[in-house]
Design a protein around this motif. Sequence first.
Motif, mmCIF file in Angstrom:
data_model
loop_
_atom_site.group_PDB
_atom_site.id
_atom_site.type_symbol
_atom_site.label_atom_id
_atom_site.label_comp_id
_atom_site.label_asym_id
_atom_site.label_seq_id
_atom_site.Cartn_x
_atom_site.Cartn_y
_atom_site.Cartn_z
ATOM 1 N N ALA A 149 0.828 -1.202 0.000
ATOM 2 C CA ALA A 149 0.000 0.000 0.000
ATOM 3 C C ALA A 149 0.863 1.253 0.000
ATOM 4 N N ALA A 150 0.368 2.291 -0.640
ATOM 5 C CA ALA A 150 1.028 3.596 -0.606
ATOM 6 C C ALA A 150 0.565 4.337 0.644
ATOM 7 N N SER A 151 1.499 4.700 1.520
ATOM 8 C CA SER A 151 1.152 5.473 2.713
ATOM 9 C C SER A 151 0.834 6.906 2.304
ATOM 10 N N VAL A 152 -0.273 7.405 2.787
ATOM 11 C CA VAL A 152 -0.724 8.738 2.376
ATOM 12 C C VAL A 152 -1.525 9.354 3.519
ATOM 13 N N ASP A 153 -1.479 10.688 3.650
ATOM 14 C CA ASP A 153 -2.350 11.318 4.640
ATOM 15 C C ASP A 153 -3.698 11.616 3.991
ATOM 16 N N ILE A 154 -4.703 11.818 4.832
ATOM 17 C CA ILE A 154 -6.073 11.925 4.331
ATOM 18 C C ILE A 154 -6.255 13.143 3.438
ATOM 19 N N ALA A 155 -5.650 14.268 3.815
ATOM 20 C CA ALA A 155 -5.818 15.481 3.011
ATOM 21 C C ALA A 155 -5.295 15.276 1.596
ATOM 22 N N ARG A 156 -4.133 14.652 1.447
ATOM 23 C CA ARG A 156 -3.573 14.426 0.106
ATOM 24 C C ARG A 156 -4.387 13.392 -0.656
ATOM 25 N N LEU A 157 -4.858 12.372 0.050
ATOM 26 C CA LEU A 157 -5.692 11.359 -0.591
ATOM 27 C C LEU A 157 -6.938 11.990 -1.194
ATOM 28 N N LYS A 158 -7.612 12.861 -0.440
ATOM 29 C CA LYS A 158 -8.850 13.459 -0.923
ATOM 30 C C LYS A 158 -8.600 14.500 -1.997
ATOM 31 N N ALA A 159 -7.517 15.275 -1.842
ATOM 32 C CA ALA A 159 -7.228 16.324 -2.822
ATOM 33 C C ALA A 159 -6.820 15.758 -4.176
ATOM 34 N N ASN A 160 -6.260 14.539 -4.169
ATOM 35 C CA ASN A 160 -5.782 13.914 -5.407
ATOM 36 C C ASN A 160 -6.450 12.565 -5.620
ATOM 37 N N PHE A 161 -7.745 12.499 -5.313
ATOM 38 C CA PHE A 161 -8.391 11.192 -5.285
ATOM 39 C C PHE A 161 -8.369 10.494 -6.634
#
Length: 423
Positions: A149-161
């Motif tokens: 899995a790619a570790s990501v924070d929620i803000a970046r995940l949602k901004a670049n969904f």
Amino acid sequence: MKTKIIIPFLILIFGFTSSCMKEDINPAEGIPNPIAALPVVHQVYKGEPLPLGPERLSGAKFTQGYVISDQESGNIPSNQVVIEYNWRGLNRGLVLFLEDNLASTFSTGDFLQLDLTNTTIERVNGTLGISGLTQNKIEKLEDPKELEAASVDIARLKANFSNFENTLVMVTADLIEFPEGGTTLAGRNYIIDGSGDSIAIYTDPSADFSDVRLAPSAGFRGIAYQGNDGIEIRLRNANDLIDPSGPIYSGYPEDFEFPDAGEKASYNMPAIDNLVTLATGEWRLFYAILGDIANRDRYVSGSQAVRMQQNLNFPIFLEMNYDLPNGASKVTFWYGSYFNDQSCTFQLEYSVDQGETWEIIGEPITDAHTFATSPIAKQASFLVDIQEPVRFRINKLGLGPSNGSTVRNGRLGIDDFAVYQSY
């Protein structure tokens, strides 16, 4: 008690080289590549259903991808299989809309080649994928793989969904609402992390792991998914709940940024009994100092970390001098050798009688690495189940002078010590 050592690294999205996949046109023959990489197929979608095939994909007829969904657990609709693939640094995923009996024949890690002739890329009930695939259009290739899995924070995940949709991600986060006793994964729960944003994790009540107890804090690994209810993370099975624990104690992690390093600049300060008041409370730094030398001390956040002395023949301690009232479910910290010192041996210990006696947690750690090996510290993570008031310490064993072969007893750096409450 379970011990897990996590070696941090920059999460790389996986590339793939195979004789099955040709990326370039043969300029001598003028033959177009018959395989369009999955990210290429993904990018032709512009918001409306679009027929696929060679006329849309510069002559390509096929695409390929690894299965990341778990068809047996029941947390993805039974007529869907999720695949992802990395091509030239772009990692993209799509859902395959299939008949139930066909979807059930695929397993996590299968490498599939798809014939896209007379298929369509579209959103079905909000989910982006390919429809029109039949059994004779899907071939399993001999290259199975478990993707990380790619570790990501929620803000970046949602901004670049759009970049993460239908790929495997992991978010380390806390539940917005503390779960009452007996609360399970079933349904939609919302998590929040240090980025300040939140997202839902969803587990179908009929999934075979929906009765797993919901932890207040964990690494939540799953498929970044979008359906009629919006974007969410769908865990694939019970193993996607990583290192579950209670919430972190207020004020933690202890980052050793206060007081200034000059307040504990000598390894042994008997006049103050080696006690230093840090941000979280009073700690004993016995033959340890607060170090602030760039590219030598192992600070992970800020500009200070603990440095523990080398070559001694008696144990030295980084020790809490107070109890945490609500027990503990997890302890984490970052570690590494000071500068290019040899490794050493140290262990985490706990006390439930105000420091009168101490018990070892897990196994001793011996793999502290040098800056020459990596400037990035390692993280140790210990799962515990302590219900009463507790304190912790790191005990660096007194192995004596290093001799370069049988004895390794270099200086040790520690930073960002975190304790999570029991639940």
